[in-house]
Design an enzyme around this catalytic site. Structure first.
Site, PDB file in Angstrom:
ATOM      1  N   GLU A  81      -6.677   3.631  -5.717  1.00 38.71           N
ATOM      2  CA  GLU A  81      -7.847   4.048  -4.951  1.00 38.71           C
ATOM      3  C   GLU A  81      -8.252   5.431  -5.456  1.00 38.71           C
ATOM      4  O   GLU A  81      -7.462   6.371  -5.400  1.00 38.71           O
ATOM      5  CB  GLU A  81      -7.528   4.122  -3.455  1.00 38.71           C
TER       6      GLU A  81
ATOM      7  N   ASP B  12      -2.804   4.651  -2.691  1.00 47.70           N
ATOM      8  CA  ASP B  12      -3.750   5.391  -1.852  1.00 47.70           C
ATOM      9  C   ASP B  12      -4.166   6.717  -2.519  1.00 47.70           C
ATOM     10  O   ASP B  12      -3.301   7.460  -2.995  1.00 47.70           O
ATOM     11  CB  ASP B  12      -3.042   5.678  -0.513  1.00 47.70           C
TER      12      ASP B  12
ATOM     13  N   ASP C 190       0.862  -1.180   0.000  1.00 44.71           N
ATOM     14  CA  ASP C 190       0.000   0.000   0.000  1.00 44.71           C
ATOM     15  C   ASP C 190       0.902   1.234   0.000  1.00 44.71           C
ATOM     16  O   ASP C 190       1.662   1.467   0.943  1.00 44.71           O
ATOM     17  CB  ASP C 190      -0.874  -0.030   1.264  1.00 44.71           C
TER      18      ASP C 190
ATOM     19  N   HIS D 170     -10.938  -1.220   5.183  1.00 45.84           N
ATOM     20  CA  HIS D 170     -10.651  -0.686   6.517  1.00 45.84           C
ATOM     21  C   HIS D 170     -11.274   0.690   6.737  1.00 45.84           C
ATOM     22  O   HIS D 170     -11.132   1.252   7.818  1.00 45.84           O
ATOM     23  CB  HIS D 170      -9.137  -0.615   6.693  1.00 45.84           C
ATOM     24  N   ASP D 171     -11.905   1.259   5.704  1.00 43.92           N
ATOM     25  CA  ASP D 171     -12.548   2.571   5.853  1.00 43.92           C
ATOM     26  C   ASP D 171     -14.066   2.456   5.866  1.00 43.92           C
ATOM     27  O   ASP D 171     -14.750   3.489   5.867  1.00 43.92           O
ATOM     28  CB  ASP D 171     -12.167   3.493   4.681  1.00 43.92           C
TER      29      ASP D 171
HETATM   30  C1  GLC Z   1      -7.311   6.343   2.006  1.00 45.40           C
HETATM   31  C2  GLC Z   1      -7.126   5.276   3.065  1.00 45.40           C
HETATM   32  C3  GLC Z   1      -7.560   5.823   4.383  1.00 45.40           C
HETATM   33  C4  GLC Z   1      -6.693   7.012   4.713  1.00 45.40           C
HETATM   34  C5  GLC Z   1      -6.720   8.046   3.598  1.00 45.40           C
HETATM   35  C6  GLC Z   1      -5.617   9.037   3.759  1.00 45.40           C
HETATM   36  O1  GLC Z   1      -8.641   6.680   1.809  1.00 45.40           O
HETATM   37  O2  GLC Z   1      -7.807   4.108   2.696  1.00 45.40           O
HETATM   38  O3  GLC Z   1      -7.509   4.862   5.414  1.00 45.40           O
HETATM   39  O4  GLC Z   1      -7.127   7.612   5.907  1.00 45.40           O
HETATM   40  O5  GLC Z   1      -6.540   7.459   2.335  1.00 45.40           O
HETATM   41  O6  GLC Z   1      -4.374   8.441   3.507  1.00 45.40           O
END
Ligand code: GLC
Length: 548
Positions: free
Chosen positions: A242, A192, A96, A316-317
């Site tokens: 993402e 990310d 990641d 995880h979010d």
């Molecule tokens: C992404 C991650 C999240 C994090 C954010 C900032 O959305 O999945 O957990 O807080 O990025 O890095």
């Protein structure tokens, strides 16, 4: 078709997966200890959320050293062991990569903040005056830095400073770091919030929170193509981006092979169907028609444009899907299986988030002291300051907090669900006594065995990867029915999203008495209704393979 288009990826949140050392937080050796389980489950690749050095203000999404393992997770040797042991089991490891921002403890930021003419100053984004952009974690996206008298941009927490991707030195450093990990043997990257890296030079503003200006920003495709040339080209890697608040058009460009950017994209539109007017922090039921519409639009749109979806319900979010779109009471098992089936038969690469394969639920934490997440705690404080009652605040948090998905993995009925020998960093839900790996391994009718079958099917049922998606009964208020079609054959996927039974008639070009039928999977022990007139029981879901 690429291998990863027939793969299933498992997401590990290592902080909550397994503690080998017997600490409150999990570690990399804890993942190594569970590789046999993951091999048994049948997954091809692991996405492990960040375990690099970090002050852990946002649980590792605030990296302070891209070349070091955070001591709470172990050592570089542990990481190398994990890559090697996973490889022996035919499992790749996806790293990641968080490069929209770094922690303010990163040496680049420490240098940058020290003076206006420091060589690292231009690694970050500074302005004399802030504009009105808002942080995704609440409040202004700008933080004042007293030493040099300017503001720096942070789209997330004020300890996560956005990197300046327009600076070629930043890009060179990022690509160098990614090559370091590639050469260590990782099988790919999860990038990310990668569609936020390119900000318009003039920082425009209007009466919105600003996201429309920096989402899928001006140079993002160019920067990803450069990443492709400098890191991915000539290597067998799975690269997943993402994409925050993105569009279908951009995701086609990010993931279509001819663009030479990424393998596939995550987007979140289908997970905003319980955000009334896009407001996350309001407790609300989900809009089923909208859910079907969004997922269907992305299925047909990505397929037509040659893009590739990363498919997911949980991460995880996000809250646990069985509590969100299923039923976490008496119908938990059957609805968790239904949700698994509904997702896995779509086009794209499915992701299973740790515990989803058990039908883990939201923990039901009803006091703010039980929460750890920086976003949740920020929002609680900001809403309280704005006059919201604690009861109203907690109702939304219990439904929406990211901590819903972050409680420790349930391994067995030992103390702390077998996650660790000491009290974990966040509470273990009471239902770990009944919902856990050990008990489900022994039960062929468990959610776990259903997921294992879904994962295996991706290898044997070619239409799951390449069949053309078509939705049936789009306006039906409780069924999601779709087909994946090939030449003279199709998979018919029926899902009842509600606890009441339901009967429908299907068109005869989809199913008729002359067609050869094979039951592919179902979530009830029998499957009596296999003709045009279909009767579905509560949360029933099954898939038929039909040949003309
Ligand atoms: C992404 C991650 C999240 C994090 C954010 C900032 O959305 O999945 O957990 O807080 O990025 O890095």
């Amino acid at each position: 078709m690429q291998d990863w288009q027939r793969s299933v990826i498992y997401q590990i949140y290592p902080k909550s997966f397994h503690s080998h050392a017997g600490n409150p937080t999990g570690d990399l050796l804890g993942v190594v200890a569970k590789l046999d389980y993951l091999q048994w489950l049948g997954v091809d690749c692991l996405w492990i959320t960040p375990f690099l050095r970090s002050p852990q203000r946002d649980n590792g999404y605030d990296i302070s050293d891209y070349y070091a393992i955070d001591p709470s997770y172990g050592t570089m040797a542990d990481c190398e062991l994990l890559i090697a042991e996973a490889g022996k089991r035919g499992i790749k490891l996806m790293l990641d990569i968080v490069v929209n921002h770094t922690s303010i403890e990163h040496t680049w930021f420490q240098q940058a903040r020290s003076s206006l003419d420091n060589p690292y100053r231009d690694f970050y984004i500074w302005r004399d005056q802030p504009n009105n952009w808002e942080s995704k974690f609440g409040g202004s996206a700008w933080e004042y830095e007293a030493q040099t008298g300017q503001y720096f941009l942070h789209l997330f927490d004020h300890t996560q400073a956005d990197l300046n991707w327009d600076n070629p030195k930043v890009r060179a450093e990022v690509f160098k770091m990614m090559r370091f990990w590639r050469d260590k043997g990782v099988g790919g990257f999860r990038l990310d919030v990668i569609n936020l890296i390119s900000k318009p030079a003039d920082f425009p503003e209007d009466d919105t929170d600003g996201r429309r200006f920096y989402t899928d920003g001006p140079n993002v495709h160019e920067y990803l193509q450069q990443m492709h040339r400098e890191v991915f080209e000539g290597h067998d890697l799975i690269n997943v981006g993402e994409m925050s608040s993105t569009s279908l058009e951009h995701c086609i460009r990010y993931s279509a092979p001819e663009s030479k950017e990424l393998s596939m994209t995550f987007n979140f539109h289908h997970l905003k169907v319980d955000y009334p007017n896009l407001q996350k922090w309001i407790r609300a039921d989900f809009d089923f028609l909208q859910l079907k519409r969004i997922l269907s639009d992305w299925q047909t749109g990505m397929q037509a444009g040659g893009g590739w979806n990363a498919l997911f319900w949980c991460n995880h979010d996000q809250p646990r899907v069985v509590s969100r779109f299923g039923h976490d009471g008496e119908h938990r098992v059957v609805s968790a299986k239904m949700l698994g089936t509904a997702l896995h038969f779509l086009q794209g690469t499915p992701f299973v988030y740790q515990g989803e394969e058990l039908g883990m639920t939201n923990p039901g934490f009803d006091h703010i002291d039980q929460y750890r997440d920086v976003e949740t705690l920020n929002i609680f404080r900001l809403k309280r300051e704005a006059g919201a009652s604690d009861a109203e605040n907690m109702a939304a948090i219990m439904q929406k907090s990211r901590d819903n998905g972050r409680t420790p993995m349930h391994w067995n009925t030992e103390p702390n669900a077998g996650f660790s020998t000491v009290e974990p960093w966040i509470g273990v839900p009471a239902n770990a006594q009944t919902i856990n790996v050990a008990s489900q391994l022994d039960d062929p009718d468990s959610v776990l065995h259903h997921y294992r079958r879904l994962i295996a099917l991706r290898r044997s049922e070619a239409l799951m990867s390449d069949g053309v998606y078509r939705q049936l009964l789009p306006e039906h208020l409780q069924l999601w029915v779709y087909v994946r079609e090939g030449d003279g054959e199709r998979l018919l996927v029926l899902n009842n999203f509600y606890g009441s039974p339901c009967e429908v008639e299907l068109p005869d070009d989809v199913i008729s008495e002359t067609m050869a039928q094979r039951l592919v999977i179902s979530n009830y022990p029998d499957c009596p209704s296999r003709n045009r007139q279909i009767f579905l029981r509560p949360y029933e879901s099954f898939v038929l393979h039909l040949t003309d």
